[in-house]
Write a protein that holds these residues in place. Structure first.
Motif, PDB file in Angstrom:
ATOM      1  N   VAL A 235       0.840  -1.192   0.000  1.00  0.00           N
ATOM      2  CA  VAL A 235       0.000   0.000   0.000  1.00  0.00           C
ATOM      3  C   VAL A 235       0.884   1.255   0.000  1.00  0.00           C
ATOM      4  CG1 VAL A 235      -1.989   1.093   1.100  1.00  0.00           C
ATOM      5  CG2 VAL A 235      -1.627  -1.335   1.403  1.00  0.00           C
ATOM      6  N   SER A 236       2.179   1.084   0.242  1.00  0.00           N
ATOM      7  CA  SER A 236       3.110   2.219   0.335  1.00  0.00           C
ATOM      8  C   SER A 236       4.333   1.974  -0.551  1.00  0.00           C
ATOM      9  CB  SER A 236       3.546   2.426   1.795  1.00  0.00           C
ATOM     10  OG  SER A 236       2.443   2.469   2.646  1.00  0.00           O
ATOM     11  N   MET A 237       4.083   1.729  -1.821  1.00  0.00           N
ATOM     12  CA  MET A 237       5.119   1.172  -2.689  1.00  0.00           C
ATOM     13  C   MET A 237       6.334   2.076  -2.865  1.00  0.00           C
ATOM     14  SD  MET A 237       1.959   0.057  -3.226  1.00  0.00           S
ATOM     15  CE  MET A 237       1.223   1.267  -4.277  1.00  0.00           C
ATOM     16  N   MET A 238       6.130   3.316  -3.303  1.00  0.00           N
ATOM     17  CA  MET A 238       7.276   4.153  -3.666  1.00  0.00           C
ATOM     18  C   MET A 238       8.106   4.561  -2.451  1.00  0.00           C
ATOM     19  SD  MET A 238       6.221   6.515  -6.883  1.00  0.00           S
ATOM     20  CE  MET A 238       5.299   5.876  -8.281  1.00  0.00           C
TER      21      MET A 238
ATOM     22  N   MET B 156      -5.762  11.678   9.657  1.00  0.00           N
ATOM     23  CA  MET B 156      -6.561  12.622   8.878  1.00  0.00           C
ATOM     24  C   MET B 156      -5.798  13.935   8.692  1.00  0.00           C
ATOM     25  SD  MET B 156      -9.254  11.042   7.972  1.00  0.00           S
ATOM     26  CE  MET B 156      -9.965  12.468   7.178  1.00  0.00           C
ATOM     27  N   ALA B 157      -5.146  14.408   9.744  1.00  0.00           N
ATOM     28  CA  ALA B 157      -4.367  15.646   9.640  1.00  0.00           C
ATOM     29  C   ALA B 157      -3.160  15.460   8.727  1.00  0.00           C
ATOM     30  CB  ALA B 157      -3.919  16.101  11.029  1.00  0.00           C
ATOM     31  N   GLU B 158      -2.549  14.276   8.752  1.00  0.00           N
ATOM     32  CA  GLU B 158      -1.405  14.008   7.879  1.00  0.00           C
ATOM     33  C   GLU B 158      -1.798  14.074   6.408  1.00  0.00           C
ATOM     34  OE1 GLU B 158       0.957  10.569   8.518  1.00  0.00           O
ATOM     35  OE2 GLU B 158       1.766  11.268  10.428  1.00  0.00           O
TER      36      GLU B 158
ATOM     37  N   ASP C 179       6.306  10.488  -2.738  1.00  0.00           N
ATOM     38  CA  ASP C 179       6.256   9.954  -1.370  1.00  0.00           C
ATOM     39  C   ASP C 179       4.953  10.378  -0.692  1.00  0.00           C
ATOM     40  OD1 ASP C 179       8.685   8.739  -1.657  1.00  0.00           O
ATOM     41  OD2 ASP C 179       9.656   9.738   0.032  1.00  0.00           O
ATOM     42  N   GLU C 180       4.555  11.640  -0.916  1.00  0.00           N
ATOM     43  CA  GLU C 180       3.332  12.136  -0.286  1.00  0.00           C
ATOM     44  C   GLU C 180       2.083  11.607  -0.988  1.00  0.00           C
ATOM     45  OE1 GLU C 180       3.400  13.643   2.652  1.00  0.00           O
ATOM     46  OE2 GLU C 180       5.535  13.208   2.443  1.00  0.00           O
ATOM     47  N   ILE C 181       2.142  11.410  -2.280  1.00  0.00           N
ATOM     48  CA  ILE C 181       1.035  10.748  -2.983  1.00  0.00           C
ATOM     49  C   ILE C 181       0.862   9.336  -2.421  1.00  0.00           C
ATOM     50  CG2 ILE C 181       0.365   9.753  -5.207  1.00  0.00           C
ATOM     51  CD1 ILE C 181       1.604  12.276  -6.521  1.00  0.00           C
ATOM     52  N   THR C 182       1.991   8.679  -2.157  1.00  0.00           N
ATOM     53  CA  THR C 182       1.948   7.335  -1.566  1.00  0.00           C
ATOM     54  C   THR C 182       1.368   7.378  -0.154  1.00  0.00           C
ATOM     55  OG1 THR C 182       3.895   6.712  -2.862  1.00  0.00           O
ATOM     56  CG2 THR C 182       3.353   5.328  -0.976  1.00  0.00           C
ATOM     57  N   ARG C 183       1.724   8.407   0.611  1.00  0.00           N
ATOM     58  CA  ARG C 183       1.177   8.540   1.970  1.00  0.00           C
ATOM     59  C   ARG C 183      -0.345   8.699   1.907  1.00  0.00           C
ATOM     60  NH1 ARG C 183       4.566   9.464   5.689  1.00  0.00           N
ATOM     61  NH2 ARG C 183       5.933  10.513   4.206  1.00  0.00           N
TER      62      ARG C 183
ATOM     63  N   PRO D 207       4.494   5.842   5.339  1.00  0.00           N
ATOM     64  CA  PRO D 207       3.181   6.132   5.955  1.00  0.00           C
ATOM     65  C   PRO D 207       2.936   5.407   7.265  1.00  0.00           C
ATOM     66  CG  PRO D 207       2.948   5.791   3.595  1.00  0.00           C
ATOM     67  CD  PRO D 207       4.365   5.451   3.930  1.00  0.00           C
ATOM     68  N   LYS D 208       3.534   4.222   7.456  1.00  0.00           N
ATOM     69  CA  LYS D 208       3.297   3.443   8.670  1.00  0.00           C
ATOM     70  C   LYS D 208       4.354   3.688   9.747  1.00  0.00           C
ATOM     71  CE  LYS D 208       0.845  -0.271   6.284  1.00  0.00           C
ATOM     72  NZ  LYS D 208       0.581   0.497   5.059  1.00  0.00           N
ATOM     73  N   GLY D 209       5.409   4.406   9.398  1.00  0.00           N
ATOM     74  CA  GLY D 209       6.483   4.647  10.349  1.00  0.00           C
ATOM     75  C   GLY D 209       7.830   4.612   9.648  1.00  0.00           C
ATOM     76  N   GLU D 210       8.890   4.385  10.411  1.00  0.00           N
ATOM     77  CA  GLU D 210      10.230   4.375   9.833  1.00  0.00           C
ATOM     78  C   GLU D 210      10.484   3.068   9.085  1.00  0.00           C
ATOM     79  OE1 GLU D 210      14.893   4.188  11.241  1.00  0.00           O
ATOM     80  OE2 GLU D 210      13.470   5.288  12.487  1.00  0.00           O
TER      81      GLU D 210
END
Length: 435
Positions: free
Chosen positions: A87-90, A304-306, A120-124, A375-378
Motif C-alpha cells: 500500500v506504500s510502494m514508492m 486525517m491531519a497528515e 512519497d506524499e502521494i503514496t502517503r 506512511p506506517k512509520g520508519e
C-alpha cells in the motif's frame, strides 16, 4: 474466530458432588476473520470477553524477500520493495535506492528529488485512504470505504501515468526516477456507464498535463477529507469504538520502538522528514500532527491531519516542478540506461545498455542504513556490499513488525471487539511484517 479450547478442573465439593470450574479459554482470531485481513492469526486467551493474553502468529506470507534480494543484481530488487508494504510502494523503493546511492556516492538531480518528495506524499495519501476506509469497515462503517477508494483511484492513475503500473511501480531508480512527468493524463473512455456529459465531467481535470491534474487534486481533496470527517469524527459509535481504546503511553511507545503515527499519536513529535530531512523535505513547509491521549481516536485524527499536510507538500512540489525543468536521472551509463536516441548512433551506449540490464553494476564495498518516513512509520534498509553486482546483505526495518510485537501488552484487559480496533489502528500490512 473459529475454534476455542476451554481449560477446566474438576474438584469435589463438601457434599461429595463433582463440579467443574471453568477457567480461561483460548480462541483463534483469524486468519480467516475479515478484520485479520487474511494473514494475521491471533491466539487469544480470554476470561469471558476480556483479553488475558494475545499471541500474534506470523508465517502465512513469508517470501524470503531479504534473501531473494541478496541473490539478484541491485536493480532487480527494486520491484521486491513494492511488494513488502503493497500500500506504500514508492516509499519502500525510496529507502532501498537511497541506500545504493549512499554507497555509490551518487548525487541525484534536483528535479528527481522534488518528484520523489511529491510521490512519497502521494503514496502517503494512498496508504491513509486505504487505512481510513478499511479501519472504518472493520468497525462497522461502510460508506467511508467507498469514498476513500474513489480518491485512491485518482492516485493510482498518477502511478500508472509515470510508471505504467497502478500499484507496483518500480519508478525510483538509483540516480533518480525512471522518467519525467508526462504531458497528459489518461482519460476515461466512453462506455455504457460513462457517456455524454457525465464522461466530460469525469475527464474535465484530465485535459491538461499531470501537473494540471495534481493542481486540481490539491484543490479538491481537502473537501473530500471533510466528507470523511463528517461521517466519522463526531460519530458517537465511532468514538465509542475508538476513544480510550488501546491507549499507548509515550514511555511504552518508545519501549516498543514504535514510529510514525503510533509514536506521534502518543504525543512524541518524531518525524524523519523533519528530524533527519531527505529528498526535498527541508525545503517544503508542513506541520507534524501530534496526539494527546495515545488512543485509537487520536491516531485516527493524526492520520486525517497528515493527509491534509501531504496535500500541502504535493502542492509545493508541483509548483516547483512546473517552474524548473531539468534531468530526472543521472547521466551515468553504469547505473542508468542511455536514451534510445543515443544507442542508435553510439555503440558504447548500446553496450552499456545491455550490460546494465544483464549484469547490473558493482557497488563499492561498505555498509549503510537509509530510512524514510513511510506512511506506517520508519522504513529502513540496512545494506552491505562486498563490491559485487548484488548485495552481500539486505535487512529491512519494517515499522509494522515492531508495532505487532506490542499487541499483547496493549490489548490486555480490553474486550474482544477492541482487538479489531487495535489491529486497525496499527495499520498492518503483512508483506513487511512477515518478510
Amino acid at each position: 474466530m473459529s475454534e476455542y479450547h476451554q481449560s477446566s478442573e474438576a474438584f469435589a465439593s463438601n457434599d461429595g458432588e463433582s463440579k467443574q470450574e471453568i477457567r480461561n479459554y483460548t480462541m483463534n482470531f483469524g486468519p480467516q476473520h475479515p478484520a485479520a485481513h487474511g494473514v494475521l492469526r491471533l491466539i487469544l486467551e480470554m476470561d469471558g470477553e476480556t483479553i488475558v493474553r494475545a499471541d500474534p502468529h506470523v508465517g502465512l506470507l513469508h517470501r524470503g524477500t531479504e534473501k531473494l534480494a541478496e541473490s539478484k543484481p541491485f536493480n532487480q530488487s527494486i520491484g521486491y520493495m513494492d511488494r513488502l508494504d503493497y500500500v506504500s510502494m514508492m516509499c519502500n523503493e525510496h529507502a532501498y535506492v537511497r541506500a545504493i546511492e549512499t554507497l555509490m556516492g551518487i548525487q541525484v538531480p534536483e528535479r528527481a528529488e522534488w518528484i520523489r518528495t511529491m510521490f512519497d506524499e502521494i503514496t502517503r495519501l494512498r496508504n491513509h485512504l486505504m487505512w481510513v476506509g478499511s479501519n472504518a469497515l472493520d468497525l462497522g462503517a461502510m460508506a467511508v470505504m467507498l469514498y476513500a477508494f474513489r480518491e485512491r483511484e485518482e492516485l493510482m492513475d498518477l502511478y500508472e501515468a509515470v510508471s505504467g503500473a497502478r500499484m507496483h511501480a518500480t519508478y525510483y531508480r538509483p540516480g533518480g526516477v525512471y522518467r519525467d512527468l508526462p504531458d497528459h493524463m489518461p482519460k476515461y473512455k466512453e462506455s455504457r456507464w460513462h457517456k455524454g456529459n457525465a464522461l466530460k465531467r469525469m475527464n474535465a481535470a484530465r485535459e491538461g498535463s499531470m501537473l494540471d491534474f495534481i493542481d486540481n487534486m490539491v484543490e479538491e481533496f481537502p473537501k473530500r477529507f471533510d466528507e470523511y470527517e463528517t461521517l466519522l469524527t463526531d460519530n458517537r459509535i465511532w468514538k465509542q469504538r475508538t476513544v480510550g481504546i488501546g491507549v499507548i503511553s509515550p514511555e511504552l511507545a518508545k519501549a516498543w520502538s514504535m514510529t510514525g503515527v503510533m509514536l506521534r499519536g502518543s504525543g512524541i513529535e518524531w518525524d524523519l522528514r523533519k528530524k533527519q530531512p531527505y529528498a526535498k523535505y527541508a525545503e517544503v513547509d508542513f506541520d507534524v500532527p501530534v496526539g494527546v491521549n495515545g488512543d485509537c481516536y487520536d491516531r485516527y485524527l493524526c492520520r486525517m491531519a497528515e493527509m491534509r499536510q501531504s496535500i500541502r507538500i504535493i502542492g509545493q512540489c508541483a509548483k516547483w516542478l512546473r517552474a524548473n525543468p531539468g534531468p530526472v536521472i543521472v547521466e551515468n551509463f553504469k547505473v542508468a540506461p542511455p536514451k534510445r536516441e543515443a544507442m542508435k548512433d553510439d555503440m558504447e551506449a548500446l553496450i552499456h545498455h545491455f550490460k546494465l540490464f544483464s549484469e547490473g553494476y558493482c557497488v563499492p564495498a561498505g555498509e549503510t542504513y537509509a530510512a524514510v518516513e513511510a506512511p506506517k512509520g520508519e522504513f529502513g534498509c540496512y545494506l552491505v556490499s562486498d563490491g559485487a553486482n548484488k548485495p552481500f546483505r539486505v535487512h529491512l526495518r519494517a515499522p509494522g513488525f515492531a508495532h505487532l510485537s506490542s499487541m499483547d501488552a496493549i490489548v490486555r484487559g480490553h474486550l474482544l471487539a477492541d482487538v479489531v480496533a487495535m489491529i486497525g489502528t496499527y495499520d498492518l500490512v503483512f508483506g513487511e511484517v512477515d518478510r
